[in-house]
Write a protein that holds these residues in place. Structure first.
Motif, PDB file in Angstrom:
ATOM      1  N   ALA A  46       2.818  10.927  -5.747  1.00  0.00           N
ATOM      2  CA  ALA A  46       3.808  11.668  -6.525  1.00  0.00           C
ATOM      3  C   ALA A  46       3.247  12.059  -7.882  1.00  0.00           C
ATOM      4  CB  ALA A  46       5.075  10.831  -6.702  1.00  0.00           C
ATOM      5  N   GLY A  47       2.530  11.140  -8.511  1.00  0.00           N
ATOM      6  CA  GLY A  47       1.955  11.431  -9.824  1.00  0.00           C
ATOM      7  C   GLY A  47       0.901  12.519  -9.765  1.00  0.00           C
ATOM      8  N   ILE A  48      -0.001  12.418  -8.821  1.00  0.00           N
ATOM      9  CA  ILE A  48      -1.062  13.422  -8.695  1.00  0.00           C
ATOM     10  C   ILE A  48      -0.476  14.777  -8.341  1.00  0.00           C
ATOM     11  CG2 ILE A  48      -3.050  14.106  -7.300  1.00  0.00           C
ATOM     12  CD1 ILE A  48      -3.732  11.084  -7.162  1.00  0.00           C
ATOM     13  N   SER A  49       0.491  14.783  -7.444  1.00  0.00           N
ATOM     14  CA  SER A  49       1.115  16.044  -7.050  1.00  0.00           C
ATOM     15  C   SER A  49       1.868  16.678  -8.209  1.00  0.00           C
ATOM     16  CB  SER A  49       2.057  15.801  -5.869  1.00  0.00           C
ATOM     17  OG  SER A  49       2.631  17.006  -5.447  1.00  0.00           O
ATOM     18  N   ALA A  50       2.575  15.875  -8.986  1.00  0.00           N
ATOM     19  CA  ALA A  50       3.313  16.418 -10.120  1.00  0.00           C
ATOM     20  C   ALA A  50       2.379  16.956 -11.194  1.00  0.00           C
ATOM     21  CB  ALA A  50       4.224  15.344 -10.713  1.00  0.00           C
ATOM     22  N   ILE A  51       1.286  16.267 -11.434  1.00  0.00           N
ATOM     23  CA  ILE A  51       0.322  16.722 -12.437  1.00  0.00           C
ATOM     24  C   ILE A  51      -0.336  18.027 -12.016  1.00  0.00           C
ATOM     25  CG2 ILE A  51      -1.928  16.184 -13.480  1.00  0.00           C
ATOM     26  CD1 ILE A  51      -0.997  13.258 -13.571  1.00  0.00           C
ATOM     27  N   SER A  52      -0.627  18.145 -10.728  1.00  0.00           N
ATOM     28  CA  SER A  52      -1.311  19.343 -10.250  1.00  0.00           C
ATOM     29  C   SER A  52      -0.363  20.511  -9.987  1.00  0.00           C
ATOM     30  CB  SER A  52      -2.100  19.033  -8.979  1.00  0.00           C
ATOM     31  OG  SER A  52      -1.221  18.713  -7.921  1.00  0.00           O
ATOM     32  N   GLY A 103       0.817  -1.212   0.000  1.00  0.00           N
ATOM     33  CA  GLY A 103       0.000   0.000   0.000  1.00  0.00           C
ATOM     34  C   GLY A 103       0.848   1.258   0.000  1.00  0.00           C
ATOM     35  N   ALA A 104       1.966   1.213   0.714  1.00  0.00           N
ATOM     36  CA  ALA A 104       2.873   2.367   0.746  1.00  0.00           C
ATOM     37  C   ALA A 104       3.480   2.610  -0.625  1.00  0.00           C
ATOM     38  CB  ALA A 104       3.970   2.143   1.782  1.00  0.00           C
ATOM     39  N   GLY A 105       3.855   1.548  -1.314  1.00  0.00           N
ATOM     40  CA  GLY A 105       4.431   1.704  -2.649  1.00  0.00           C
ATOM     41  C   GLY A 105       3.440   2.262  -3.647  1.00  0.00           C
ATOM     42  N   LEU A 106       2.238   1.718  -3.623  1.00  0.00           N
ATOM     43  CA  LEU A 106       1.206   2.206  -4.534  1.00  0.00           C
ATOM     44  C   LEU A 106       0.791   3.635  -4.178  1.00  0.00           C
ATOM     45  CD1 LEU A 106      -1.015  -0.976  -4.851  1.00  0.00           C
ATOM     46  CD2 LEU A 106       0.446   0.024  -6.597  1.00  0.00           C
ATOM     47  N   GLY A 107       0.657   3.914  -2.893  1.00  0.00           N
ATOM     48  CA  GLY A 107       0.270   5.255  -2.460  1.00  0.00           C
ATOM     49  C   GLY A 107       1.328   6.294  -2.786  1.00  0.00           C
ATOM     50  N   GLY A 153       7.754  15.037  -4.241  1.00  0.00           N
ATOM     51  CA  GLY A 153       8.278  14.376  -3.048  1.00  0.00           C
ATOM     52  C   GLY A 153       7.308  14.427  -1.887  1.00  0.00           C
ATOM     53  N   THR A 154       6.685  15.570  -1.696  1.00  0.00           N
ATOM     54  CA  THR A 154       5.686  15.699  -0.631  1.00  0.00           C
ATOM     55  C   THR A 154       4.486  14.813  -0.916  1.00  0.00           C
ATOM     56  OG1 THR A 154       6.380  17.979  -0.254  1.00  0.00           O
ATOM     57  CG2 THR A 154       4.238  17.343   0.621  1.00  0.00           C
ATOM     58  N   GLY A 155       4.047  14.781  -2.167  1.00  0.00           N
ATOM     59  CA  GLY A 155       2.932  13.910  -2.539  1.00  0.00           C
ATOM     60  C   GLY A 155       3.261  12.450  -2.314  1.00  0.00           C
ATOM     61  N   ALA A 156       4.509  12.056  -2.592  1.00  0.00           N
ATOM     62  CA  ALA A 156       4.927  10.673  -2.377  1.00  0.00           C
ATOM     63  C   ALA A 156       4.933  10.320  -0.892  1.00  0.00           C
ATOM     64  CB  ALA A 156       6.305  10.437  -2.984  1.00  0.00           C
ATOM     65  N   LEU A 157       5.396  11.233  -0.065  1.00  0.00           N
ATOM     66  CA  LEU A 157       5.408  10.978   1.383  1.00  0.00           C
ATOM     67  C   LEU A 157       4.000  10.839   1.946  1.00  0.00           C
ATOM     68  CD1 LEU A 157       8.254  13.353   2.610  1.00  0.00           C
ATOM     69  CD2 LEU A 157       8.272  10.862   2.574  1.00  0.00           C
ATOM     70  N   ILE A 158       3.129  11.744   1.564  1.00  0.00           N
ATOM     71  CA  ILE A 158       1.754  11.693   2.066  1.00  0.00           C
ATOM     72  C   ILE A 158       1.039  10.447   1.530  1.00  0.00           C
ATOM     73  CG2 ILE A 158      -0.491  12.854   2.001  1.00  0.00           C
ATOM     74  CD1 ILE A 158       1.116  15.520   1.950  1.00  0.00           C
ATOM     75  N   GLY A 159       1.167  10.194   0.235  1.00  0.00           N
ATOM     76  CA  GLY A 159       0.527   9.021  -0.354  1.00  0.00           C
ATOM     77  C   GLY A 159       1.063   7.720   0.204  1.00  0.00           C
ATOM     78  N   GLY A 160       2.376   7.665   0.442  1.00  0.00           N
ATOM     79  CA  GLY A 160       2.967   6.464   1.019  1.00  0.00           C
ATOM     80  C   GLY A 160       2.480   6.192   2.426  1.00  0.00           C
TER      81      GLY A 160
END
Length: 73
Positions: free
Chosen positions: A41-47, A32-36, A52-59
């Motif tokens: 990261a993808g959603i944060s980069a697109i928006s 779940g951490a890997g997928l999150g 990096g922050t998106g990856a930490l929160i999603g993970g």
């Protein structure tokens, strides 16, 4: 180079996750951490945010969700 690395990750992630035991909370949290992290990261980069922050929160959210949804045997 980035395109090749992205392709390797996208193709390798399903293979890595297919070996997980669906009844282990630790392995579900890790998956779940890997997928999150990837989704965050993808959603944060697109928006236009910081990937990096998106990856930490999603993970973090993915790890909690993966562990919390572990089915019983």
């Amino acid at each position: 180079m980035i395109r090749t690395a992205s392709l390797v990750v996208l193709l390798g992630l399903p293979l890595a996750l297919s070996a997980c035991d669906p009844y282990s909370p630790g392995q579900r949290a890790l998956g779940g951490a890997g997928l999150g992290a990837g989704a965050g990261a993808g959603i944060s980069a697109i928006s236009g945010g910081n990937a990096g922050t998106g990856a930490l929160i999603g993970g973090g959210l993915g790890a909690i969700g993966g562990a919390a949804t572990t089915p019983t045997r």
